[in-house]
Design a protein around this motif. Structure first.
Motif, short mmCIF file in Angstrom:
data_model
loop_
_atom_site.label_atom_id
_atom_site.label_comp_id
_atom_site.label_asym_id
_atom_site.label_seq_id
_atom_site.Cartn_x
_atom_site.Cartn_y
_atom_site.Cartn_z
N ARG A 197 -0.77 8.25 8.32
CA ARG A 197 -1.57 7.05 8.14
C ARG A 197 -0.73 5.80 8.40
O ARG A 197 0.37 5.65 7.87
CB ARG A 197 -2.15 7.01 6.72
N GLN A 198 -1.28 4.89 9.17
CA GLN A 198 -0.56 3.67 9.54
C GLN A 198 -0.66 2.58 8.48
O GLN A 198 0.08 1.60 8.51
CB GLN A 198 -1.10 3.14 10.88
N ASP A 199 -1.58 2.74 7.52
CA ASP A 199 -1.78 1.69 6.52
C ASP A 199 -0.90 1.87 5.29
O ASP A 199 -1.01 1.09 4.34
CB ASP A 199 -3.26 1.63 6.10
N LYS A 223 8.58 4.83 6.95
CA LYS A 223 8.09 4.26 5.70
C LYS A 223 9.22 4.19 4.67
O LYS A 223 10.18 4.96 4.73
CB LYS A 223 6.93 5.08 5.16
N ASP A 262 2.63 1.63 3.48
CA ASP A 262 3.93 0.97 3.60
C ASP A 262 5.06 1.83 3.04
O ASP A 262 6.18 1.81 3.56
CB ASP A 262 3.93 -0.36 2.84
N GLN A 265 0.86 -1.19 0.00
CA GLN A 265 0.00 0.00 0.00
C GLN A 265 0.89 1.23 0.00
O GLN A 265 1.77 1.37 0.84
CB GLN A 265 -0.90 0.00 1.23
#
Length: 465
Positions: free
Chosen positions: A102-104, A129, A106, A43
């Protein structure tokens, strides 16, 4: 070659060495089948969705294994183009720090104006990231030192730079040929990126002039050196296997008196420790390319060795990458010039020698193998013979930009070091910075000057926390 009519036997013999090189270049087509089978998907977010950003998003759409979940741009029309190009209904942001929270996500891809490359890359890394950043990787000398320090503290995070020639099968084959000695000793690279354009974009609102035409102004841009030459500086470093030790050059604002303060033409010489040289030219008044049989425009490189020469260029969406190999002709006979023309200076000599015809740098699809039918073998031979005649020009299967996007996602997924990694990017950016300094100051600039430029405690302090 001395014999201009290539027979079947001579062709097969001569092409054998190139065939061996081509067979060493991997076939990338199945690369993401493994990812699909494992149901693995990266992602990513995208920061900077102007012309280059949306171009990269289009190529990301051609590969599997990744999904765009967020885009960011400060200019609303670009932001909306980014959302539409991604085609995945991504969230949109005007402030990139919101995207990074945002944690989602990558990994993040960056295609902002050059002056923002370092601050955004730094913040992406500090957010934990992985990052892809367009070239030039950094803008200022202090950023070279600071980014190296940040990455040293985060060795598991992937950083890839947008130098797509590293992902071209033709350029990889050229490097293999050099490493195997097929070109003899590499002594020179000649590179150009010529255009016949002002480089100016239309601006309806004068208040947006510097935002839209940022490439024209030194406050934001490294000019032709950063935007164009950076690709080809990297090619020379790669083929020579080292960075230069000295740079000189001249540039000027000679043709477009429109308020810009970056040069509209540059000529550079990069001298390397072994005596090798990169001779570089970028102009904006003519797009002719005097290589590759003059069948392409604008940009390309000539790699010259004592035993041969390669003409090569990377592709675009409309023009695939292509490469040709010229063998050095037999040593010519030398005739005293006095015997030919009495009024020449005493001691002068005249040489005569036939130029060699180009040979293809072959890719895997052109190679014969034991599973081929008789018809397939004959068709492949015929195609390769047409290459030697100049009737066909060999072309690469895939745009290296697509390959570079695919391999970035693979690197993120598998923790694999990219071909265009941090050090490749920093060496390239250093070459850009020093080349501009050489032109601005009208002197030879030495590579080791970067060691003292921009050195501050803030630029090199540890970022662990």
């Amino acid at each position: 070659m001395a014999d201009q009519d290539v027979s079947r036997r001579d062709f097969v013999k001569t092409a054998g060495a190139v065939t061996a090189v081509a067979s060493a270049i991997p076939n990338r087509a199945p690369a993401f089948q493994k990812a699909r089978a494992a149901n693995s998907q990266v992602q990513y977010g995208f920061i900077g969705t102007g012309s280059r950003g949306t171009y990269l998003l289009k190529h990301l759409n051609q590969v599997d294994g990744g999904r765009c979940v967020a885009v960011c741009d400060t200019y609303e029309p670009n932001l909306q183009k980014g959302v539409a190009t991604a085609g995945t209904s991504p969230a949109s942001y005007r402030d990139y720090r919101e995207l990074l929270s945002r944690q989602d996500i990558d990994c993040v891809l960056i295609a902002t104006p050059l002056y923002m490359h370092f601050p955004v890359t730094r913040d992406v890394l500090l957010a934990g990231k992985h990052v892809f950043c367009e070239k030039s990787l950094v803008f200022k000398p202090e950023e070279v030192h600071a980014l190296r320090a940040i990455c040293a503290d985060r060795p598991k995070q992937i950083l890839q730079v947008g130098l797509q020639r590293r992902y071209s099968a033709f350029y990889q084959a050229a490097k293999e040929m050099i490493d195997q000695g097929m070109l003899g000793k590499i002594t020179h690279v000649r590179a150009q990126w010529h255009r016949n354009t002002t480089w100016r974009r239309k601006v309806d609102d004068p208040k947006l002039e510097r935002q839209i035409n940022w490439r024209m102004y030194r406050e934001y841009s490294g000019g032709l050196t950063a935007e164009l030459a950076s690709h080809q500086i990297d090619v020379a470093d790669w083929m020579f296997g080292m960075h230069p030790e000295m740079i000189s050059g001249v540039g000027g604002i000679d043709f477009y008196k429109d308020g810009r303060d970056i040069y509209d033409n540059i000529q550079l010489i990069f001298a390397y420790p072994g005596g090798q040289k990169l001779m570089y030219s970028s102009i904006q008044t003519n797009a002719h390319l005097d290589m590759l049989l003059a069948q392409r425009q604008e940009f390309g490189e000539v790699i010259m060795g004592t035993e041969g020469t390669i003409h090569i260029t990377v592709g675009s969406d409309d023009q695939p990458a292509t490469a040709l190999w010229f063998q050095e002709p037999s040593r010519p006979k030398v005739t005293p010039a006095a015997a030919k023309k009495e009024n020449w200076k005493a001691g002068a000599t005249m040489t005569t020698g036939a130029a060699g015809k180009p040979l293809p740098i072959l890719l895997s699809r052109d190679l014969q193998n034991e599973d081929d039918s008789f018809l397939q073998q004959e068709l492949k031979f015929a195609k390769r013979w047409l290459y030697t005649k100049g009737i066909l020009v060999p072309e690469e299967d895939r745009n290296p930009v697509t390959v570079s996007m695919e391999e970035f996602l693979i690197s993120v997924r598998d923790g694999k070091r990219p071909k265009a990694d941090l050090e490749v990017g920093l060496m390239d950016a250093t070459g850009v910075i020093l080349a501009n300094k050489a032109m601005d100051e009208g002197r030879r600039v030495y590579w080791n000057e970067i060691d003292k430029m921009g050195r501050t405690p803030e630029a090199t302090r540890s970022t662990k926390g």
